[in-house]
Design an enzyme around this catalytic site. Structure first.
Site, mmCIF file in Angstrom:
data_model
loop_
_atom_site.group_PDB
_atom_site.id
_atom_site.type_symbol
_atom_site.label_atom_id
_atom_site.label_comp_id
_atom_site.label_asym_id
_atom_site.label_seq_id
_atom_site.Cartn_x
_atom_site.Cartn_y
_atom_site.Cartn_z
ATOM 1 N N ASN A 1 -15.994 6.369 -6.038
ATOM 2 C CA ASN A 1 -16.050 5.415 -7.138
ATOM 3 C C ASN A 1 -16.799 4.147 -6.758
ATOM 4 O O ASN A 1 -17.754 3.739 -7.435
ATOM 5 C CB ASN A 1 -14.625 5.081 -7.580
ATOM 6 N N LYS B 1 0.856 -1.192 0.000
ATOM 7 C CA LYS B 1 0.000 0.000 0.000
ATOM 8 C C LYS B 1 0.884 1.231 0.000
ATOM 9 O O LYS B 1 2.035 1.199 0.472
ATOM 10 C CB LYS B 1 -0.897 0.030 1.237
#
Length: 432
Positions: A232, A117
């Site tokens: 999204n 990440k």
């Protein structure tokens, strides 16, 4: 006065123990998994953590420094994989936790990636388009040494998108002096991206919900849904459910929430949000708070915002029968047993939102092979993957009589165990 301005540090103390809390839940689930003790030891810390300072020349000529991170957690099953988020609350503990979850997530859906990440501590809404591009490229320059299509493959996350990935992929190609499209996924289709990647996270959650629909004999027209977070993932699952006949009665963004018992016209809400950057309040609807949304009397609650939204404080008031975690870590460890005792089924993030990383894998495969799949192929392969792994996790949940998160973690740990122990364990080296 000095022209040097530092990006304001966030409240790191508020998330300082996030990783510890995250790993405690993994360790608790390990009691239900058939793994070697060394597997949990290996997963107790990331393989590599990179923290960088990113100097950025602003449009007005001043200089600001932003903190950036890339955490590479585990690559025993394949290259590190994980998104890059631009958010003012990004810090080391959050990125490390997200990288751990990515390692578990890739194992849950059984794709050959590890967990990673990245992030930059920044409020992207305060930057111009040109400043965002410069920041994206500067981040890649800062971490390029640890990236690569066989090493670490980033993707979009909170407040980053396909255009951000195009900038990053282009910058990486400039650095290594060759095109390497597989180093970044979530790119625009015209720049090596995959069709079907834009709605993959929401669509994956939708496919999971459709499996639950079959198991529970739901009738979409009589099933109510509330979606917290209208980025999204939240927009796409709301759109798909609305098109399928589900009654989406509430949605929220970072500013407010809108509720209409008769159901919202989701395409109209999306169009208004895109045009005005805020949610509309249609006739007959009313505004409510995000916390009120979480406690609405609905059949399905979809947290699709940020971490730690369902807590010990508000979980007793949650009335949804099913929670589909499209966000990463929206339910705290203290809230999990409360929801379980209430009879709510929490479909954990490592399964529910794994559609994004699954289609990222599809994009990576296409880039490596120099091929292009059709939208129908992507959707069918995604649905097949989500269906198979949902039922694998559901079967383990039924076998254990435990929350679905525990079942998903146990399954992931066993898959990681096979890779981590392939080179031998203490039992092998202590043999005479």
């Amino acid at each position: 006065m000095s022209k040097l301005a530092l990006a304001t540090p966030n409240a790191a103390a508020a998330t300082a123990d996030l990783f510890e809390r995250s790993f405690e839940r993994v360790a608790a689930a390990a009691r239900h998994a058939k793994i070697d003790p060394e597997t949990l030891l290996r997963l107790s810390m990331p393989k590599r953590t990179v923290e960088v300072s990113i100097p950025l020349r602003m449009d007005d000529g001043t200089l600001r420094l932003f903190r950036g991170y890339r955490v590479q957690y585990d690559d025993s099953r394949g290259p590190f994989k994980g998104g890059i988020r631009f958010h003012p609350q990004v810090d080391a503990a959050e990125v490390k936790s997200l990288a751990l979850w990515m390692a578990l997530k890739c194992a849950v859906v059984d794709i050959p990636f590890g967990g990673g990440k990245g992030g930059v501590e920044v409020d992207p809404h305060q930057l111009s388009h040109a400043e965002l591009e410069r920041l994206s490229r500067a981040y890649v320059r800062a971490v390029a040494d640890v990236l690569g299509q066989d090493r670490d493959v980033p993707a979009p996350d909170v407040y980053t998108n396909a255009r951000t990935m195009a900038w990053m992929a282009d910058e990486y190609a400039t650095i290594v002096r060759r095109l390497e499209p597989g180093v970044i996924t979530g790119k625009p289709v015209g720049r090596g991206g995959s069709v079907g990647r834009d709605d993959a996270t929401g669509r994956g959650g939708y496919y999971v919900l459709k499996e639950l629909e079959a198991l529970r004999s739901w009738q979409p027209g009589r099933t109510t849904v509330a979606v917290q977070g209208f980025g999204n993932a939240g927009q796409h699952i709301a759109r798909l459910l609305h098109a399928d006949g589900y009654r989406v009665v509430a949605v929220s963004d970072s500013r407010t929430a809108v509720w209409q018992q008769a159901g919202l016209d989701v395409p109209q809400v999306i169009a208004h949000k895109e045009a005005h950057r805020r949610l509309p309040v249609p006739q007959g609807a009313k505004t409510i708070t995000n916390d009120e949304l979480l406690q609405l009397d609905v059949d399905v609650l979809v947290p699709a915002a940020l971490e730690d939204q369902l807590t010990a404080a508000n979980a007793p008031g949650v009335r949804a029968k099913v929670v589909i975690e499209l966000a990463n870590g929206p339910t705290t460890g203290a809230a999990d047993p409360i929801l379980h005792d209430k009879g709510a089924l929490v479909v954990p993030d490592v399964l529910a939102n794994a559609g994004g990383v699954t289609v990222s894998w599809f994009e990576w495969l296409q880039n490596r092979a120099g091929s292009q799949w059709t939208t129908e192929e992507v959707h069918e392969r995604l649905r097949a993957c989500m269906r198979t792994q949902f039922h694998a996790v559901h079967a383990r949940m039924t076998e254990l009589g435990a929350p679905m998160r525990t079942a998903a973690y146990a399954l992931a740990l066993e898959r990681l165990d096979r890779a981590l122990c392939a080179g031998g364990t203490a039992a092998d080296f202590q043999r005479r």
